[in-house]
Design a protein around this motif. Structure first.
Motif, PDB file in Angstrom:
ATOM      1  N   ARG A 180      55.164  40.088  57.977  1.00 14.55           N
ATOM      2  CA  ARG A 180      55.170  41.392  57.318  1.00 14.55           C
ATOM      3  C   ARG A 180      55.206  42.552  58.303  1.00 14.55           C
ATOM      4  NH1 ARG A 180      53.837  42.615  52.124  1.00 14.55           N
ATOM      5  NH2 ARG A 180      55.216  40.861  51.732  1.00 14.55           N
ATOM      6  N   GLY A 207      46.914  32.361  44.048  1.00 17.39           N
ATOM      7  CA  GLY A 207      48.339  32.057  44.089  1.00 17.39           C
ATOM      8  C   GLY A 207      49.021  32.292  42.757  1.00 17.39           C
ATOM      9  N   LEU A 242      42.716  31.903  39.520  1.00 19.80           N
ATOM     10  CA  LEU A 242      43.622  30.898  40.073  1.00 19.80           C
ATOM     11  C   LEU A 242      44.354  31.542  41.250  1.00 19.80           C
ATOM     12  CD1 LEU A 242      45.549  28.865  37.340  1.00 19.80           C
ATOM     13  CD2 LEU A 242      43.655  28.146  38.803  1.00 19.80           C
ATOM     14  N   ARG A 288      60.219  34.614  45.292  1.00 17.41           N
ATOM     15  CA  ARG A 288      59.897  33.989  46.582  1.00 17.41           C
ATOM     16  C   ARG A 288      59.199  32.641  46.370  1.00 17.41           C
ATOM     17  NH1 ARG A 288      56.212  38.761  48.630  1.00 17.41           N
ATOM     18  NH2 ARG A 288      55.409  38.301  46.537  1.00 17.41           N
ATOM     19  N   HIS A 301      57.766  44.015  51.009  1.00 14.38           N
ATOM     20  CA  HIS A 301      57.544  43.898  49.550  1.00 14.38           C
ATOM     21  C   HIS A 301      57.157  45.228  48.928  1.00 14.38           C
ATOM     22  CE1 HIS A 301      56.398  41.429  45.904  1.00 14.38           C
ATOM     23  NE2 HIS A 301      57.571  40.998  46.262  1.00 14.38           N
ATOM     24  N   ALA A 309      42.730  38.920  47.611  1.00 14.13           N
ATOM     25  CA  ALA A 309      43.574  39.352  46.487  1.00 14.13           C
ATOM     26  C   ALA A 309      44.991  39.654  46.978  1.00 14.13           C
ATOM     27  CB  ALA A 309      42.979  40.593  45.825  1.00 14.13           C
ATOM     28  N   HIS A 310      45.158  39.714  48.282  1.00 16.72           N
ATOM     29  CA  HIS A 310      46.457  40.089  48.880  1.00 16.72           C
ATOM     30  C   HIS A 310      46.927  38.969  49.799  1.00 16.72           C
ATOM     31  CE1 HIS A 310      49.645  42.563  50.306  1.00 16.72           C
ATOM     32  NE2 HIS A 310      49.010  43.414  51.058  1.00 16.72           N
ATOM     33  N   ASN A 316      53.158  47.528  48.562  1.00 12.44           N
ATOM     34  CA  ASN A 316      51.956  46.709  48.350  1.00 12.44           C
ATOM     35  C   ASN A 316      50.771  47.304  49.089  1.00 12.44           C
ATOM     36  OD1 ASN A 316      51.787  45.267  51.141  1.00 12.44           O
ATOM     37  ND2 ASN A 316      53.933  45.335  50.548  1.00 12.44           N
ATOM     38  N   ARG A 364      36.218  35.273  31.188  1.00 12.16           N
ATOM     39  CA  ARG A 364      36.049  36.640  31.722  1.00 12.16           C
ATOM     40  C   ARG A 364      34.713  36.791  32.437  1.00 12.16           C
ATOM     41  NH1 ARG A 364      39.457  40.726  29.502  1.00 12.16           N
ATOM     42  NH2 ARG A 364      37.932  42.288  30.131  1.00 12.16           N
TER      43      ARG A 364
HETATM   44  C1  SDX Z   1      50.285  39.225  47.359  1.00 14.39           C
HETATM   45  O1  SDX Z   1      51.539  43.710  45.892  1.00 14.39           O
HETATM   46  C2  SDX Z   1      52.248  42.858  46.479  1.00 14.39           C
HETATM   47  O2  SDX Z   1      53.474  42.974  46.541  1.00 14.39           O
HETATM   48  C3  SDX Z   1      51.491  41.736  47.148  1.00 14.39           C
HETATM   49  C4  SDX Z   1      52.317  40.606  47.731  1.00 14.39           C
HETATM   50  C5  SDX Z   1      53.138  41.065  48.922  1.00 14.39           C
HETATM   51  O3  SDX Z   1      54.137  40.380  49.230  1.00 14.39           O
HETATM   52  O4  SDX Z   1      52.729  42.036  49.596  1.00 14.39           O
HETATM   53  O5  SDX Z   1      53.174  40.068  46.751  1.00 14.39           O
HETATM   54  C6  SDX Z   1      51.412  39.494  48.264  1.00 14.39           C
HETATM   55  O6  SDX Z   1      49.251  39.803  47.523  1.00 14.39           O
HETATM   56  C7  SDX Z   1      50.479  38.277  46.184  1.00 14.39           C
HETATM   57  C8  SDX Z   1      49.205  38.191  45.273  1.00 14.39           C
HETATM   58  C9  SDX Z   1      48.250  37.219  45.957  1.00 14.39           C
HETATM   59  N1  SDX Z   1      46.916  37.220  45.215  1.00 14.39           N
HETATM   60  C10 SDX Z   1      46.529  36.176  44.530  1.00 14.39           C
HETATM   61  O7  SDX Z   1      47.206  35.183  44.294  1.00 14.39           O
HETATM   62  C11 SDX Z   1      45.084  36.291  44.044  1.00 14.39           C
HETATM   63  C12 SDX Z   1      44.996  35.904  42.547  1.00 14.39           C
HETATM   64  N2  SDX Z   1      45.666  36.921  41.760  1.00 14.39           N
HETATM   65  C13 SDX Z   1      44.863  37.998  41.185  1.00 14.39           C
HETATM   66  O8  SDX Z   1      43.793  38.394  41.992  1.00 14.39           O
HETATM   67  C14 SDX Z   1      45.723  39.114  40.593  1.00 14.39           C
HETATM   68  O9  SDX Z   1      46.708  38.509  39.875  1.00 14.39           O
HETATM   69  C15 SDX Z   1      46.331  40.140  41.520  1.00 14.39           C
HETATM   70  C16 SDX Z   1      45.323  40.794  42.393  1.00 14.39           C
HETATM   71  C17 SDX Z   1      47.395  39.524  42.379  1.00 14.39           C
HETATM   72  C18 SDX Z   1      46.981  41.218  40.639  1.00 14.39           C
HETATM   73  O10 SDX Z   1      45.970  41.821  39.978  1.00 14.39           O
HETATM   74  P1  SDX Z   1      46.252  43.056  38.965  1.00 14.39           P
HETATM   75  O11 SDX Z   1      47.678  43.373  38.823  1.00 14.39           O
HETATM   76  O12 SDX Z   1      45.330  44.153  39.340  1.00 14.39           O
HETATM   77  O13 SDX Z   1      45.904  42.426  37.603  1.00 14.39           O
HETATM   78  P2  SDX Z   1      44.460  42.230  37.065  1.00 14.39           P
HETATM   79  O14 SDX Z   1      43.571  41.698  38.162  1.00 14.39           O
HETATM   80  O15 SDX Z   1      44.052  43.481  36.368  1.00 14.39           O
HETATM   81  O16 SDX Z   1      44.709  41.050  36.038  1.00 14.39           O
HETATM   82  C19 SDX Z   1      45.270  41.344  34.769  1.00 14.39           C
HETATM   83  C20 SDX Z   1      44.643  40.289  33.859  1.00 14.39           C
HETATM   84  C21 SDX Z   1      43.120  40.268  33.976  1.00 14.39           C
HETATM   85  O17 SDX Z   1      42.635  39.818  32.730  1.00 14.39           O
HETATM   86  P3  SDX Z   1      42.000  40.952  31.714  1.00 14.39           P
HETATM   87  O18 SDX Z   1      40.977  41.732  32.504  1.00 14.39           O
HETATM   88  O19 SDX Z   1      43.181  41.798  31.288  1.00 14.39           O
HETATM   89  O20 SDX Z   1      41.416  40.137  30.601  1.00 14.39           O
HETATM   90  O21 SDX Z   1      45.083  38.982  34.271  1.00 14.39           O
HETATM   91  C22 SDX Z   1      43.955  38.223  34.690  1.00 14.39           C
HETATM   92  C23 SDX Z   1      42.823  39.182  34.962  1.00 14.39           C
HETATM   93  O22 SDX Z   1      41.579  38.560  34.715  1.00 14.39           O
HETATM   94  N3  SDX Z   1      44.363  37.550  35.930  1.00 14.39           N
HETATM   95  C24 SDX Z   1      44.050  36.298  36.237  1.00 14.39           C
HETATM   96  C25 SDX Z   1      44.668  36.075  37.481  1.00 14.39           C
HETATM   97  N4  SDX Z   1      45.301  37.180  37.876  1.00 14.39           N
HETATM   98  C26 SDX Z   1      45.095  38.098  36.915  1.00 14.39           C
HETATM   99  N5  SDX Z   1      43.326  35.357  35.613  1.00 14.39           N
HETATM  100  C27 SDX Z   1      43.215  34.160  36.239  1.00 14.39           C
HETATM  101  N6  SDX Z   1      43.780  33.866  37.439  1.00 14.39           N
HETATM  102  C28 SDX Z   1      44.517  34.799  38.086  1.00 14.39           C
HETATM  103  N7  SDX Z   1      45.080  34.519  39.251  1.00 14.39           N
END
Ligand code: SDX
Length: 435
Positions: free
Chosen positions: A395, A309, A307, A321, A236, A270-271, A239, A301
């Motif tokens: 991976r 996933g 959430l 995917r 991916h 987060a990953h 990452n 906030r």
């Molecule tokens: C993987 O990078 C890759 O390619 C990873 C991956 C791979 O195949 O290797 O795809 C695998 O890691 C998938 C992601 C799995 N993680 C999760 O599902 C955990 C939940 N998601 C978040 O932690 C978050 O979305 C991230 C870490 C995945 C991404 O974070 P970013 O890009 O740093 O974005 P951010 O945290 O700065 O969020 C931007 C905004 C924020 O709000 P504001 O501060 O702008 O007000 O979106 C909000 C966040 O609060 N937000 C969420 C959210 N994800 C982001 N709010 C609620 N629920 C969420 N899941």
């Protein structure tokens, strides 16, 4: 690795009260152009600042391309949905490593090499006994992968192409054996050795779920689902865990140590740890009528709850995917008689509500691969603490392909970022009797 970026122009940077510099702009084959800032510090005495690398390309790569706005994922140019439907994990592994789909002979040679590297040194098995039985399988896998360099010294010289090849095949081949042993160890069952007449995914399922007391029947639907899940997770782009592997490899560390570093990074919630966290979240929600309460928390906030996933650094559209994983989830629930799984119903309802909520729409938060993978793996019989191990297993080929590309990149040098320092400027030591 052949350098293919092309210079297309310059970026002119005028620093107020400071220097004016021209920085070369390069283009790849597809995707955003890049501004080469390699001479910025020398010409301006300034660094760029990009915590989390939201606008930073760390390398040139020809392996995987993601278009986050379109929801596109290509392995060496082939779209993930076509590979998931028409190919298989070992063929995709060859593609990621070599750049093109193999012909019959090349695939047979590659499959044979992987098959004949699946066994572990018999002394390696005593290594598992050093762990508590209730150790998290990721802790076991992290330690075991790092320990491979203590058993396979003849494939740790990164300057030798043949040793790089052997180490790569050993890593890809032994990961399922290590992962299955971590699972068996945690449930107190005897280790099941690899069987060479089985496919990669069949072999893994058998090593996990067979017991010496009876014959293990491979379910072809589950084997296909396992193989597809491995394909979806194979690589991916840059990452967090892949970048960790590249950074570790940039110092010349041996491939087993680099992959162990990748496993450690992937573990974070987060990953790669999100698949385990997403299932636990669905259990915590417990029923469809509690979904609004959790959506509210996710939007608050002041509440650290996310959430699990949902959301992605790159995908600001549906993770391609996730769609394939949802379909795979249906197949597995059908064949395992769990179609009415209440957890799956909560997931479907949560997805529907979130996708129509203005907060998620505005922030472009869509389900990612981890949203449905946990439900699928649970239905296949895996405990939640094995989900990230399966992610790491799949991976591994992506990490290896990226590591091989980095090691053979003529422009590669040790990765050593700088910082903006906001700590104390110079001050003299104060003796204890004067404080
Ligand atoms: C993987 O990078 C890759 O390619 C990873 C991956 C791979 O195949 O290797 O795809 C695998 O890691 C998938 C992601 C799995 N993680 C999760 O599902 C955990 C939940 N998601 C978040 O932690 C978050 O979305 C991230 C870490 C995945 C991404 O974070 P970013 O890009 O740093 O974005 P951010 O945290 O700065 O969020 C931007 C905004 C924020 O709000 P504001 O501060 O702008 O007000 O979106 C909000 C966040 O609060 N937000 C969420 C959210 N994800 C982001 N709010 C609620 N629920 C969420 N899941």
């Amino acid at each position: 690795m052949e350098i293919k970026i092309k210079k297309t122009g310059s970026a002119h940077l005028n620093i107020e009260g400071g220097a004016t510099v021209d920085l070369p702009v390069y283009a790849g084959s597809v995707g955003p152009d890049v501004i080469d800032i390699g001479t910025l510090y020398k010409n301006t005495g300034m660094f760029t600042f990009d915590p989390g690398f939201t606008s930073t390309a760390s390398c040139e790569s020809q392996i995987t391309y993601i278009d986050g706005m379109e929801g596109t994922l290509l392995y060496r140019g082939y779209p993930i949905d076509q590979l998931a439907k028409q190919s298989n994990f070992l063929e995709v592994s060859y593609l990621l490593l070599h750049g093109d789909l193999p012909d019959k002979e090349a695939l047979a040679d590659f499959s044979k090499s992987i098959t004949y590297h699946t066994m572990l040194h018999s002394q390696f098995d005593t290594f598992f006994n050093g762990f508590r039985r209730d150790a998290h399988p990721m802790a076991i896998v992290c330690g075991a992968v790092g320990a491979l360099s203590a058993f396979y010294h003849d494939s740790t010289d990164v300057s030798d192409p043949q040793q790089r090849k052997v180490a790569s095949h050993r890593m890809i081949a032994k990961m399922p054996t290590i992962a299955a042993r971590a699972y068996k160890y945690s449930i107190g069952q005897p280790f099941i050795d690899p069987q060479n007449d089985l496919s990669y995914s069949e072999n893994f399922l058998r090593m996990c779920f067979a017991v010496p007391a009876e014959k293990y029947e491979i379910d072809p639907v589950l084997a296909k689902a396992m193989d597809r899940i491995f394909t979806l997770h194979a690589d991916h782009e840059q990452n967090a865990s892949t970048s960790t592997v590249r950074l570790a490899g940039s110092s010349g560390a041996n491939p087993f140590a680099c992959i162990a570093a990748g496993v450690a990074c992937l573990w974070g919630p987060a990953h790669g740890g999100a698949n385990e966290a997403a299932l636990r979240m669905l259990y915590e929600i417990g029923s469809v009528d509690r979904i609004p309460e959790f959506i509210k928390r996710a939007k608050d906030r002041n509440d650290p709850f996310r959430l699990m996933g949902f959301g992605h650094r790159v995908y600001k559209n549906y993770d391609p995917r996730a769609k394939i994983m949802q379909r795979t989830c249906h197949d597995v629930l059908d064949v395992t008689g769990q179609r009415d799984d209440p957890i799956f119903k909560i997931a479907l309802e949560l997805e529907k509500i979130a996708l129509n909520d203005e907060y998620f729409i505005e922030k472009k938060l869509y389900p990612n691969i981890d949203f449905y993978s946990g439900i699928t793996l649970r239905a296949m019989g895996f405990p939640a603490d094995m989900f990230t191990v399966l992610f790491a297993l799949a991976r591994t080929v992506g990490w290896i392909a990226q590591w091989l590309e980095m090691v053979s990149d003529p422009s590669q040098k040790i990765g050593r970022p700088r910082q903006v320092y906001t700590g104390h400027p110079f001050r003299d030591y104060v003796p204890l009797n004067k404080r």
